[in-house]
Write a protein that holds these residues in place. Structure first.
Motif, PDB file in Angstrom:
ATOM      1  N   LEU A 176      41.154  -8.122  -0.769  1.00  0.00           N
ATOM      2  CA  LEU A 176      39.317  -7.167  -0.812  1.00  0.00           C
ATOM      3  C   LEU A 176      39.752  -5.502  -0.868  1.00  0.00           C
ATOM      4  O   LEU A 176      38.331  -4.977  -0.850  1.00  0.00           O
ATOM      5  CB  LEU A 176      38.927  -7.581   1.124  1.00  0.00           C
ATOM      6  CG  LEU A 176      38.677  -9.318   0.751  1.00  0.00           C
ATOM      7  CD1 LEU A 176      38.143  -9.311   1.513  1.00  0.00           C
ATOM      8  CD2 LEU A 176      38.053  -9.540  -0.785  1.00  0.00           C
ATOM      9  N   LEU A 177      41.048  -5.239  -0.233  1.00  0.00           N
ATOM     10  CA  LEU A 177      40.785  -3.609  -0.012  1.00  0.00           C
ATOM     11  C   LEU A 177      40.915  -2.560  -1.411  1.00  0.00           C
ATOM     12  O   LEU A 177      40.617  -1.424  -1.311  1.00  0.00           O
ATOM     13  CB  LEU A 177      41.479  -3.072   0.996  1.00  0.00           C
ATOM     14  CG  LEU A 177      41.404  -2.985   2.197  1.00  0.00           C
ATOM     15  CD1 LEU A 177      40.816  -4.722   2.872  1.00  0.00           C
ATOM     16  CD2 LEU A 177      41.446  -2.955   3.393  1.00  0.00           C
ATOM     17  N   GLU A 178      41.111  -3.394  -2.314  1.00  0.00           N
ATOM     18  CA  GLU A 178      41.287  -2.809  -3.603  1.00  0.00           C
ATOM     19  C   GLU A 178      40.254  -1.891  -4.714  1.00  0.00           C
ATOM     20  O   GLU A 178      40.581  -0.876  -5.211  1.00  0.00           O
ATOM     21  CB  GLU A 178      42.037  -3.940  -4.427  1.00  0.00           C
ATOM     22  CG  GLU A 178      43.247  -4.388  -4.056  1.00  0.00           C
ATOM     23  CD  GLU A 178      44.571  -3.765  -4.074  1.00  0.00           C
ATOM     24  OE1 GLU A 178      44.692  -2.899  -4.911  1.00  0.00           O
ATOM     25  OE2 GLU A 178      44.919  -4.057  -3.060  1.00  0.00           O
ATOM     26  N   ASN A 179      38.946  -1.960  -4.108  1.00  0.00           N
ATOM     27  CA  ASN A 179      37.946  -1.737  -4.736  1.00  0.00           C
ATOM     28  C   ASN A 179      37.643  -0.378  -4.000  1.00  0.00           C
ATOM     29  O   ASN A 179      36.715   0.469  -3.995  1.00  0.00           O
ATOM     30  CB  ASN A 179      36.635  -2.578  -4.875  1.00  0.00           C
ATOM     31  CG  ASN A 179      37.244  -3.534  -5.728  1.00  0.00           C
ATOM     32  OD1 ASN A 179      37.603  -2.884  -6.892  1.00  0.00           O
ATOM     33  ND2 ASN A 179      36.557  -4.759  -5.779  1.00  0.00           N
ATOM     34  N   LEU A 180      38.021  -0.274  -2.738  1.00  0.00           N
ATOM     35  CA  LEU A 180      37.925   0.989  -1.984  1.00  0.00           C
ATOM     36  C   LEU A 180      38.141   2.477  -2.349  1.00  0.00           C
ATOM     37  O   LEU A 180      39.689   2.017  -3.005  1.00  0.00           O
ATOM     38  CB  LEU A 180      38.222   0.749  -0.114  1.00  0.00           C
ATOM     39  CG  LEU A 180      38.030  -0.544   0.420  1.00  0.00           C
ATOM     40  CD1 LEU A 180      38.925   0.142   1.469  1.00  0.00           C
ATOM     41  CD2 LEU A 180      36.146   0.273   0.710  1.00  0.00           C
ATOM     42  N   PRO A 181      37.652   3.404  -2.363  1.00  0.00           N
ATOM     43  CA  PRO A 181      38.598   4.462  -2.874  1.00  0.00           C
ATOM     44  C   PRO A 181      39.580   4.963  -1.942  1.00  0.00           C
ATOM     45  O   PRO A 181      40.451   4.530  -0.784  1.00  0.00           O
ATOM     46  CB  PRO A 181      37.628   6.106  -1.998  1.00  0.00           C
ATOM     47  CG  PRO A 181      36.419   5.023  -2.072  1.00  0.00           C
ATOM     48  CD  PRO A 181      36.717   3.936  -1.875  1.00  0.00           C
ATOM     49  N   GLU A 182      41.105   5.601  -2.319  1.00  0.00           N
ATOM     50  CA  GLU A 182      42.075   5.599  -2.074  1.00  0.00           C
ATOM     51  C   GLU A 182      42.792   6.157  -0.929  1.00  0.00           C
ATOM     52  O   GLU A 182      43.460   5.220  -0.311  1.00  0.00           O
ATOM     53  CB  GLU A 182      43.233   6.604  -3.595  1.00  0.00           C
ATOM     54  CG  GLU A 182      44.253   6.195  -2.470  1.00  0.00           C
ATOM     55  CD  GLU A 182      45.558   7.525  -3.621  1.00  0.00           C
ATOM     56  OE1 GLU A 182      47.005   7.073  -4.278  1.00  0.00           O
ATOM     57  OE2 GLU A 182      45.333   7.912  -4.620  1.00  0.00           O
TER      58      GLU A 182
END
Length: 226
Positions: A129-135
């Motif tokens: 789920l965290l993959e779409n956050l900015p790096e």
């Protein structure tokens, strides 16, 4: 607040704070602090917190967190919570918040006598789920969740279960402080949506869900660069 720092400077300073606090508690000399009852519930001395914050803002990479310099762990944890609370935009964005709510409906927690009984696939899904956050936000939130999961693993001693940590951090990670900019995915525009997002109960439930399904001792291939 951070009157002398730009939003990017605030984020970079926070990353250093987060990494320093999390890493210091993994060290042999400070792991005893993980057993402190009520860890993250208390704030520590305001004067010493101010001193530590100023040190981070002068030279965040030069700050040395050690037991001799800061014997009260509540000072260190208090500074971390302050930075979280005062970020120009929250680590858990609106999009992630809504995605977790969807997962809570589709993959509800199954808590038994021995703790979380969800399938490993639910854990893998939660991490994804965290993959779409900015790096920077993604890597920082991963490190923070790793750390909070470690704290919760000592709950029989420190009394800080995933639920108790969610109470402490949920409203902080989903702060009402929003960046008034073109980053529409980080801004709650509709007033009713804002009122709903500020409901502390939902904030707590979202973080509790993430912590329950977050894998312990997770070693990510990514590294924080700062």
């Amino acid at each position: 607040m951070f009157p002398l720092l730009s939003p990017q400077g605030v984020m970079e300073t926070f990353v250093c704070v987060c990494v320093c606090v999390c890493v210091c508690m993994y060290s042999t000399c400070l792991c005893v602090f993980l057993q402190v009852v009520g860890l993250y519930r208390l704030c520590g001395s305001a004067a010493v917190k101010k001193e530590l914050r100023e040190a981070f803002e002068r030279d965040s990479l030069g700050v040395e967190l050690c037991e001799n310099t800061y014997p009260d762990i509540n000072v260190i944890t208090g500074v971390l919570k302050d930075y979280l609370r005062e970020l120009p935009y929250p680590l858990i964005t609106k999009h992630l918040y809504e995605t977790v709510l969807d997962s809570m409906a589709q993959r509800p927690l199954r808590i038994g006598a021995g703790g979380c009984e969800n399938d490993p696939a639910d854990t893998e899904h939660t991490v994804s789920l965290l993959e779409n956050l900015p790096e920077v936000e993604r890597l920082t939130l991963r490190r923070l969740l790793d750390h909070l999961k470690l704290v919760a693993s000592y709950h029989e001693v420190n009394k800080m279960t995933c639920q108790n940590l969610a109470v402490c951090f949920g409203p902080v990670l989903l702060s009402q402080r929003q960046e008034a900019s073109c980053h529409s995915n980080r801004v709650f525009i509709d007033s009713e949506e804002l009122a709903s997002a500020l409901h502390f109960k939902k904030h707590i439930e979202v973080l509790h869900y993430l912590l329950q399904l977050w894998p312990g001792n997770l070693h990510h291939g990514d590294t924080l660069q700062y």
